[in-house]
Design a protein around this motif. Structure first.
Motif, short mmCIF file in Angstrom:
data_model
loop_
_atom_site.label_atom_id
_atom_site.label_comp_id
_atom_site.label_asym_id
_atom_site.label_seq_id
_atom_site.Cartn_x
_atom_site.Cartn_y
_atom_site.Cartn_z
N VAL A 54 0.62 -1.16 -0.06
CA VAL A 54 0.11 0.08 0.12
C VAL A 54 0.84 1.22 -0.12
CG1 VAL A 54 -1.68 1.35 1.18
CG2 VAL A 54 -1.98 -1.25 1.26
N VAL A 55 0.80 2.11 -0.89
CA VAL A 55 1.52 3.20 -1.20
C VAL A 55 0.80 4.57 -0.70
CG1 VAL A 55 2.77 4.85 -2.74
CG2 VAL A 55 2.74 2.19 -2.99
N ASN A 56 -0.60 4.43 -1.01
CA ASN A 56 -1.35 5.68 -0.57
C ASN A 56 -2.93 5.21 0.26
OD1 ASN A 56 0.12 7.78 -1.75
ND2 ASN A 56 -0.64 7.11 -3.79
N GLY A 57 -2.49 4.80 1.29
CA GLY A 57 -3.63 4.11 1.97
C GLY A 57 -2.88 3.80 3.35
N TYR A 58 -3.83 2.58 3.94
CA TYR A 58 -3.14 1.82 5.24
C TYR A 58 -3.73 0.60 5.44
CZ TYR A 58 -8.23 3.06 5.86
OH TYR A 58 -9.39 3.06 5.46
N TYR A 59 -3.10 -0.06 6.33
CA TYR A 59 -3.43 -1.69 6.87
C TYR A 59 -4.34 -1.33 8.04
CZ TYR A 59 0.38 -2.80 3.47
OH TYR A 59 1.03 -3.09 2.41
N ASN A 60 -5.07 -2.40 8.22
CA ASN A 60 -5.76 -2.64 9.39
C ASN A 60 -5.64 -4.08 9.98
OD1 ASN A 60 -6.93 -0.02 10.05
ND2 ASN A 60 -8.61 -0.38 8.69
N LEU A 61 -5.24 -4.45 11.05
CA LEU A 61 -4.94 -5.54 11.52
C LEU A 61 -6.00 -5.76 12.71
CD1 LEU A 61 -3.41 -8.40 11.50
CD2 LEU A 61 -1.82 -7.09 13.22
N TYR A 62 -6.76 -6.88 12.42
CA TYR A 62 -7.56 -7.45 13.67
C TYR A 62 -7.08 -8.74 13.99
CZ TYR A 62 -10.74 -3.82 11.42
OH TYR A 62 -11.19 -2.87 10.52
N ILE A 63 -7.13 -8.86 15.41
CA ILE A 63 -6.74 -10.19 16.04
C ILE A 63 -8.02 -10.39 16.93
CG2 ILE A 63 -5.47 -11.47 17.62
CD1 ILE A 63 -3.05 -9.95 16.63
N ASN A 64 -8.78 -11.60 16.49
CA ASN A 64 -9.95 -11.95 17.48
C ASN A 64 -10.84 -10.90 17.46
OD1 ASN A 64 -11.19 -13.94 18.52
ND2 ASN A 64 -10.57 -13.75 20.53
N GLY A 65 -11.06 -10.08 16.13
CA GLY A 65 -11.98 -9.12 15.96
C GLY A 65 -11.67 -7.85 16.45
N VAL A 66 -10.50 -7.83 16.94
CA VAL A 66 -10.38 -6.42 17.87
C VAL A 66 -9.11 -5.77 16.69
CG1 VAL A 66 -9.32 -5.29 19.61
CG2 VAL A 66 -10.83 -7.15 20.10
N LEU A 67 -9.33 -4.41 16.45
CA LEU A 67 -8.46 -3.76 15.75
C LEU A 67 -7.18 -3.24 16.50
CD1 LEU A 67 -7.77 -2.07 13.17
CD2 LEU A 67 -9.16 -0.04 14.43
N GLN A 68 -5.96 -3.69 15.96
CA GLN A 68 -4.75 -3.55 16.60
C GLN A 68 -3.96 -1.98 16.31
OE1 GLN A 68 -3.98 -6.21 18.62
NE2 GLN A 68 -5.84 -6.62 18.18
N GLU A 69 -3.47 -1.67 17.16
CA GLU A 69 -3.06 -0.26 17.08
C GLU A 69 -1.93 -0.44 16.01
OE1 GLU A 69 -0.84 1.06 20.73
OE2 GLU A 69 -2.40 0.70 22.01
N GLY A 70 -2.01 0.75 15.26
CA GLY A 70 -1.10 0.93 13.94
C GLY A 70 0.47 0.88 14.26
N ASP A 71 1.13 1.14 15.33
CA ASP A 71 2.44 0.92 15.91
C ASP A 71 3.07 -0.67 16.19
OD1 ASP A 71 2.70 3.63 15.44
OD2 ASP A 71 2.84 4.28 17.61
N ALA A 72 1.96 -1.34 16.51
CA ALA A 72 2.02 -2.54 16.83
C ALA A 72 2.53 -3.70 15.79
CB ALA A 72 0.87 -3.29 17.72
N TYR A 73 2.71 -3.09 14.50
CA TYR A 73 2.70 -4.18 13.64
C TYR A 73 3.31 -3.35 12.17
CZ TYR A 73 -1.83 -2.82 11.81
OH TYR A 73 -2.67 -2.13 11.18
N THR A 74 3.94 -4.09 11.50
CA THR A 74 4.34 -3.45 9.95
C THR A 74 4.05 -4.67 8.99
OG1 THR A 74 6.77 -4.16 10.47
CG2 THR A 74 6.21 -1.79 10.63
N VAL A 75 3.60 -4.21 7.77
CA VAL A 75 3.27 -5.24 6.75
C VAL A 75 4.25 -4.84 5.37
CG1 VAL A 75 1.44 -5.99 5.02
CG2 VAL A 75 0.92 -5.04 7.60
#
Length: 106
Positions: A54-75
């Motif tokens: 993703v160049v112009n956008g973002y990622y969302n990561l959900y674990i067990n249905g819970v949205l994770q903080e953006g700083d907690a992961y990289t893709v």
């Protein structure tokens, strides 16, 4: 000088692609733990070979249905990497990655 009004029309559209993984085994997460893109299925149920970059956008990561903080992961194209997180996930825990790419046209 006469007043001039300028109309600028900006359209923003987005595409969203989701990837799904239900953990087959427990996962102990520490700083630097990775989960490979190849362990995920895409929206159509097909095995993923890579994540979109993703160049112009973002990622969302959900674990067990819970949205994770953006700083907690990289893709990256090949994996999700957890950053400064310590956790233990049970087998059967769903992980969902959503990649959102935005396109702006004038």
């Amino acid at each position: 000088m006469a007043l001039s009004i300028i109309n600028i029309h900006v359209n923003v559209t987005g595409t969203s692609t989701r990837f799904f993984n239900v953990l087959a085994a427990p996962l102990a997460i520490t700083d630097g733990t990775t989960v490979a893109a190849t362990t995920f299925l895409d929206d159509s149920g097909t095995a993923a070979t890579a994540f979109p970059v993703v160049v112009n956008g973002y990622y969302n990561l959900y674990i067990n249905g819970v949205l994770q903080e953006g700083d907690a992961y990289t893709v990256s194209a090949t994996e999700i990497t957890f950053n400064t997180v310590t956790a233990s996930l049970s087998a059967g825990t769903p992980i969902v990655l959503e990649a959102v790419e935005l396109v702006t046209t004038i």
